[in-house]
Design a protein around this motif. Structure first.
Motif, short mmCIF file in Angstrom:
data_model
loop_
_atom_site.label_atom_id
_atom_site.label_comp_id
_atom_site.label_asym_id
_atom_site.label_seq_id
_atom_site.Cartn_x
_atom_site.Cartn_y
_atom_site.Cartn_z
N ARG A 245 0.83 -1.20 0.00
CA ARG A 245 0.00 0.00 0.00
C ARG A 245 0.87 1.25 0.00
NH1 ARG A 245 -5.36 -0.57 1.17
NH2 ARG A 245 -5.37 1.36 -0.05
N ILE A 246 1.14 1.79 -1.18
CA ILE A 246 1.91 3.03 -1.29
C ILE A 246 1.28 4.00 -2.28
CG2 ILE A 246 4.13 1.99 -0.60
CD1 ILE A 246 4.83 1.85 -3.59
N GLU A 247 0.07 3.67 -2.76
CA GLU A 247 -0.59 4.57 -3.71
C GLU A 247 -0.95 5.88 -3.02
OE1 GLU A 247 -3.87 1.78 -2.20
OE2 GLU A 247 -1.72 1.70 -2.65
N ALA A 292 0.92 -7.22 -4.99
CA ALA A 292 -0.51 -6.92 -5.09
C ALA A 292 -0.66 -5.42 -4.85
CB ALA A 292 -1.29 -7.71 -4.05
N VAL A 293 -0.61 -4.66 -5.95
CA VAL A 293 -0.62 -3.20 -5.86
C VAL A 293 -1.81 -2.63 -6.62
CG1 VAL A 293 1.87 -3.01 -5.57
CG2 VAL A 293 0.91 -2.99 -7.88
N ALA A 294 -2.14 -1.38 -6.31
CA ALA A 294 -3.23 -0.68 -7.01
C ALA A 294 -2.85 -0.50 -8.48
CB ALA A 294 -3.49 0.66 -6.35
N GLU A 299 2.07 1.39 -13.73
CA GLU A 299 2.90 2.17 -14.66
C GLU A 299 4.16 2.71 -13.99
OE1 GLU A 299 2.03 2.10 -17.74
OE2 GLU A 299 0.11 1.13 -17.30
N ASP A 300 4.32 2.44 -12.70
CA ASP A 300 5.48 2.92 -11.94
C ASP A 300 6.53 1.82 -11.87
OD1 ASP A 300 7.30 4.03 -10.26
OD2 ASP A 300 5.96 4.22 -8.53
N SER A 301 7.50 1.88 -12.77
CA SER A 301 8.51 0.82 -12.85
C SER A 301 9.41 0.78 -11.63
CB SER A 301 9.37 1.01 -14.10
OG SER A 301 10.01 2.27 -14.08
N GLU A 315 4.52 -7.69 -10.89
CA GLU A 315 3.13 -7.26 -10.71
C GLU A 315 2.32 -7.77 -11.89
OE1 GLU A 315 2.74 -5.32 -13.24
OE2 GLU A 315 4.57 -4.19 -13.46
N LYS A 316 1.06 -7.43 -11.94
CA LYS A 316 0.15 -8.03 -12.93
C LYS A 316 0.64 -7.89 -14.37
CE LYS A 316 -3.94 -6.89 -10.10
NZ LYS A 316 -3.25 -5.96 -9.17
N LYS A 317 1.12 -6.70 -14.72
CA LYS A 317 1.52 -6.47 -16.11
C LYS A 317 2.78 -7.24 -16.46
CE LYS A 317 -0.74 -2.27 -17.63
NZ LYS A 317 -0.56 -0.93 -18.26
N LYS A 318 3.80 -7.15 -15.62
CA LYS A 318 5.05 -7.86 -15.89
C LYS A 318 4.82 -9.36 -15.88
CE LYS A 318 9.85 -8.33 -14.37
NZ LYS A 318 10.85 -8.06 -13.32
N LEU A 319 3.90 -9.80 -15.06
CA LEU A 319 3.57 -11.22 -14.97
C LEU A 319 2.79 -11.71 -16.19
CD1 LEU A 319 4.04 -13.44 -12.81
CD2 LEU A 319 1.78 -12.90 -11.92
#
Length: 421
Positions: A245-247, A292-294, A299-301, A315-319
């Motif tokens: 949780r860092i959003e 498991a991030v927002a 988009e934050d590499s 994360e979801k996209k890289k996975l």
């Protein structure tokens, strides 16, 4: 001789009449008791007896409770649903299957997208697992849709937990118990006063099983995590699920919470989280870390860089599983992520996150089910940690749910006082 026989027969006749009269009186008394104390809907009903608050009550299968639409995030909705279940149990009624919210809107209530509970969780499975504790019913079971009384939930500071409990107890008595349906109106069940211990909530959560469609989506994500670990390392490796949780919205919320509660250890920076995860005592590498991030962090590499050697963050996209998520509404996406975190070899979250707290509660229940008496450290089957609280060697603190807590307060709203044994 004939006279004495006549007297005897007369005496026997009078005795017989007296016995018949006595039996008739007893039957009339029994009918009166039945009419007063047994429910008047549909004759004598099937009942299951179970204890509540250290006393026994009978579960009425033809009396119902209806609650408002359940809203907010997945885990707020799970808590709200469990609270509605326990309210129905206290009122000795079947809970009519409530409607959940597929979308996440905190203020624009008209934009909430309703979704039936049985589109997310298995209805029949719930009733099977929770038989004798609480039951769900369909609106089609109602015999008289006009035989309803409304229960208006109180609000504000003057509506104390004692007043709320008194109100519920009144609705277990005459004349309210004559109505087929009690309809609770007012605020979201998550905001209702809490009258039950963690163990009662845990029983309800244990009965919530995802529908096969959602479970299969989680299978795909977990399988992909396992496969990527094998591909990257050449061996089968475990995975950590990190509820990070860092959003921006969270950081604003947690900073305000720290000020209001006058405590620290709620917010954690990305760097602090990475450092603590890297310092888990006894953690072997290589290991995959599922973030498991927002969605706005996808988009934050930078969340993928800076990790300790041997830690493989995805994360979801890289996975490559983002498409699995994006075809579903918010609630289903959260349910998939919850399941992925629940099945992880190690889970790490924030104690002031309802999502993290319920994952840890479920994992603690899994440990209890195996008969384990040790709940902490990497030697147990379902270890969990809190990254916002410092543990040994500047790592995250080991975390297990307090199953003896008298309410769900710590899980619903967060706490920096966590137990682990």
């Amino acid at each position: 001789m004939e006279f004495s026989c006549f007297k005897q027969s007369r005496f026997l006749g009078l005795q017989t009449d007296y016995l018949a009269y006595k039996c008739l009186v007893l039957i009339i008394v029994a009918l009166i008791i039945r009419a007063v104390f047994l429910p008047r809907f549909g004759g004598i009903e099937h009942m299951n007896v179970f204890p509540i608050n250290n006393r026994s009550i009978s579960f009425q299968s033809k009396l119902f409770l209806e609650v408002p639409q359940i809203i907010w995030g997945l885990n707020n909705q799970k808590i709200a649903f469990a609270r509605a279940c326990l309210t129905a149990r206290m009122l000795n009624r079947t809970l009519l299957m409530p409607t959940l919210s597929a979308s996440l809107f905190y203020k624009e209530v008209e934009l909430l997208k309703p979704i039936p509970l049985d589109k997310v969780f298995q209805f029949e499975k719930f009733n099977t697992l929770c038989k004798g504790f609480i039951q769900l019913g369909h609106h089609s079971q109602l015999l008289n849709t006009t035989n309803v009384i409304e229960l208006q939930k109180g609000s504000g500071r003057r509506w104390t937990i004692e007043k709320d409990l008194d109100q519920l107890e009144q609705f277990t008595k005459h004349p309210y118990d004559e109505y087929e349906t009690i309809r609770i109106v007012g605020k979201n069940p998550f905001l209702w006063h809490d009258h039950w211990p963690v163990k009662d909530y845990a029983k309800v959560f244990k009965c919530l099983v995802l529908v096969e469609e959602i479970s299969r989506e989680a299978d795909k994500v977990v399988s992909r995590i396992r496969d990527i670990g094998l591909k990257e390392t050449g061996i089968k490796v475990p995975y950590i699920a990190l509820h990070m949780r860092i959003e921006r919205d969270w950081m604003i919320h947690c900073k305000n919470l720290e000020q209001r509660l006058n405590i620290r250890e709620i917010c954690s920076s990305k760097e602090e989280i990475m450092q603590r995860v890297g310092n888990i005592m006894g953690l072997k590498t290589p290991i995959v870390i599922y973030l498991a991030v927002a969605d706005d962090l996808l988009e934050d590499s930078s969340v993928l860089s800076g990790w300790k050697e041997g830690m493989l963050p995805f994360e979801k996209k890289k996975l490559g599983v983002f498409d699995i998520y994006k075809k579903h509404p918010y609630l289903i996406q959260s349910a998939i992520d919850y399941e992925v975190c629940l099945r992880s070899d190690v889970f790490i979250g924030n104690t002031f996150s309802t999502f993290s707290s319920l994952v840890v509660l479920d994992r603690t229940q899994k440990m209890i089910a195996t008969g384990s008496t040790e709940w902490c450290g990497l030697d147990v089957r379902w270890p969990s940690y809190a990254y916002n609280l410092e543990g040994g060697s500047n790592g995250p603190r080991p975390w297990a749910a307090n199953m003896s807590d008298v309410s769900l307060q710590a899980i619903s709203y967060g706490s920096n006082r966590i137990s682990c044994r």
